[in-house]
Design a protein around this motif. Structure first.
Motif, short mmCIF file in Angstrom:
data_model
loop_
_atom_site.label_atom_id
_atom_site.label_comp_id
_atom_site.label_asym_id
_atom_site.label_seq_id
_atom_site.Cartn_x
_atom_site.Cartn_y
_atom_site.Cartn_z
N ASN A 194 0.85 -1.19 0.00
CA ASN A 194 0.00 0.00 0.00
C ASN A 194 0.88 1.23 0.00
O ASN A 194 2.04 1.14 0.39
N THR A 197 4.15 2.05 2.53
CA THR A 197 4.86 0.88 3.08
C THR A 197 5.73 0.29 1.97
O THR A 197 5.22 -0.07 0.90
N TYR A 198 7.01 0.23 2.23
CA TYR A 198 7.95 -0.19 1.19
C TYR A 198 8.86 -1.29 1.73
O TYR A 198 9.61 -1.06 2.67
N ASN A 199 8.76 -2.48 1.15
CA ASN A 199 9.64 -3.58 1.55
C ASN A 199 10.65 -3.84 0.44
O ASN A 199 10.27 -4.27 -0.65
N THR A 373 -0.21 9.53 4.39
CA THR A 373 0.05 8.26 5.10
C THR A 373 0.62 8.46 6.50
O THR A 373 0.42 7.64 7.38
N LYS A 374 1.35 9.57 6.71
CA LYS A 374 2.02 9.73 8.01
C LYS A 374 1.59 10.97 8.78
O LYS A 374 2.05 11.22 9.88
N LYS A 392 11.21 2.29 3.81
CA LYS A 392 10.58 1.28 4.69
C LYS A 392 9.09 1.57 4.82
O LYS A 392 8.62 2.59 4.39
#
Ligand code: KG4
Ligand code: ZN
Length: 392
Positions: A194, A197-199, A373-374, A392
């Motif tokens: 989403n 959020t970064y993996n 988002t934040k 991240k």
């Protein structure tokens, strides 16, 4: 909401004002004004970016492009000219990190027309720390003078969100998405469940793709930055069907993970030039260079596409975002777009050519996504340069 965005992470100084609206599921962006000064010609003689020079140039250029952006967005009044006169000493004040000097600035510039913007987004990393500091100090000073809140932006999130610009109503990304980031400092495969959020599921173990291009180009006697040069020569070789002579490895193609390694490719280029041209690039003809450039690009494309397919299958992503300076190459862009043949359902998004390399417009897009988002409340004192900032 209007965002004024500042980018100084490497060798481009850039400021934009972008009108951002809509919810997270379909954010909209409209460019109001943008200005960019590239330092490429200055760094050419060093064969790469020279950090102290980049820092000095950013400091000189920021007030110039701020003025331009204010003019272009019809927010500049002649009465403001004192602010822009004698930039150097004023910027030196800004760069001095003593809060007393910021207060001084605040008093000195309290008469400047406050532009109609709601937030100032600034790149805080990753990048060259001395270069990042200039943008951050400038943003902090403007934030104090105009009482406009700051938003910290990760430069790589900027590249990811560069694909959101220049689009009409259909800006809804279907998740999970996969981002393949290919720039001068990074080569990363990022799984995105989403926005926000970064993996990172794959990355280079040594050189980035752009770095491999730049270093190979240097060995061939081509100017910095080498990426566009290699890409130009490779296109020439492809369109003129010149005989194929050079062969290079496809590093890490069969490693079981999603990681890359491009330093071996660079060494293979070195050996190829040594063995075929007595280590002397001056004895290479334009055709030899074009042939080698085509093989360098082909090697990189093979590895990138193979790992991208593997990542798409592992993550079952619905959207593929490919961003970063290297996607300015038309051949690499076409190779990614061609994935549509194998993955019909896939929404493949790449930024426009001018938004592929570093720019500030993408920093406004990422700033807006960060706000959504934040939240909006970032501690002013937490704005520091983070050269190795991770996604991240
Ligand atoms: O994203 P970017 O502008 O800056 C970083 O964040 O690193 O990427 C710069 C990199 C450089 O290595 C440059 O050689 C490469 O992108 N590049 C290209 C092209 N234009 C820029 N590589 C291949 N083909 C291009 N047309
Ligand atoms: Zn970049």
């Amino acid at each position: 909401m209007k965002i004024l965005s500042i980018e100084t992470s490497c060798d481009e100084t850039a400021i934009s004002i972008v009108d951002c609206s809509g919810e997270l599921k379909s954010p909209q962006f409209k460019l109001i004004a943008s200005s960019l000064i590239s330092q490429i010609n200055l760094h050419k003689e060093y064969g790469g970016v020279f950090p102290t020079l980049a820092k000095r140039e950013h400091a000189t250029n920021l007030p110039i492009i701020l003025k331009k952006v204010m003019q272009d967005s019809s927010q500049y009044n002649e009465g403001d000219q004192n602010f822009f006169a004698g930039n150097k000493s004023q910027i030196e004040l800004v760069l001095s990190k003593e809060i007393g000097l910021f207060n001084n600035l605040e008093k000195q510039f309290s008469t400047i027309t406050r532009p109609d913007v709601d937030h100032i987004a600034v790149t805080v990393g990753p990048g060259l720390a001395p270069a990042l500091w200039v943008g951050i100090s400038f943003a902090r000073a403007l934030s104090l003078i105009w009482n406009i809140p700051l938003v910290p932006v990760n430069h790589m999130e900027g590249h990811i969100t560069s694909v959101l610009m220049n689009r009409d109503s259909k800006n809804n990304i279907v998740f999970p998405a996969l981002a393949v980031l290919i720039s001068g400092g990074h080569t990363e495969i990022v799984s995105i469940p989403n926005w926000g959020t970064y993996n990172v599921i794959g990355a280079t173990l040594d050189d980035a793709v752009g770095e491999a291009f730049d270093k190979s180009a240097r060995m061939m006697g081509l100017p910095y930055p080498g990426g566009p040069e290699i890409s130009r020569l490779a296109t020439y070789a492809n369109t003129h069907n010149i005989p194929k002579k050079a062969t290079l490895p496809r590093p890490m193609l069969h490693s079981k993970d999603l990681n890359f390694s491009f330093s071996g490719l660079k060494t293979a280029v070195l050996y190829y030039i040594r063995d075929h041209f007595n280590a002397d690039n001056s004895s290479m003809t334009e055709l030899d260079k074009a042939d080698l450039a085509r093989e360098i690009e082909a090697s990189i494309i093979d590895v990138l596409i193979y790992k991208t397919k593997k990542a798409l299958e592992e993550t079952m992503s619905q959207t593929l975002i490919v961003a970063g300076g290297v996607i300015a190459s038309t051949t690499i862009r076409s190779a990614f777009m061609a994935l549509k043949k194998d993955y019909e359902y896939l929404d493949i998004r790449v930024p426009s050519t001018e938004l592929s390399t570093d720019n500030s417009t993408m920093i406004a897009c990422a700033g807006y996504i960060t706000i959504l988002t934040k939240g909006k409340d970032f501690d002013y004192n937490s704005f520091t340069a983070e050269g190795n900032l991770k996604l991240k």
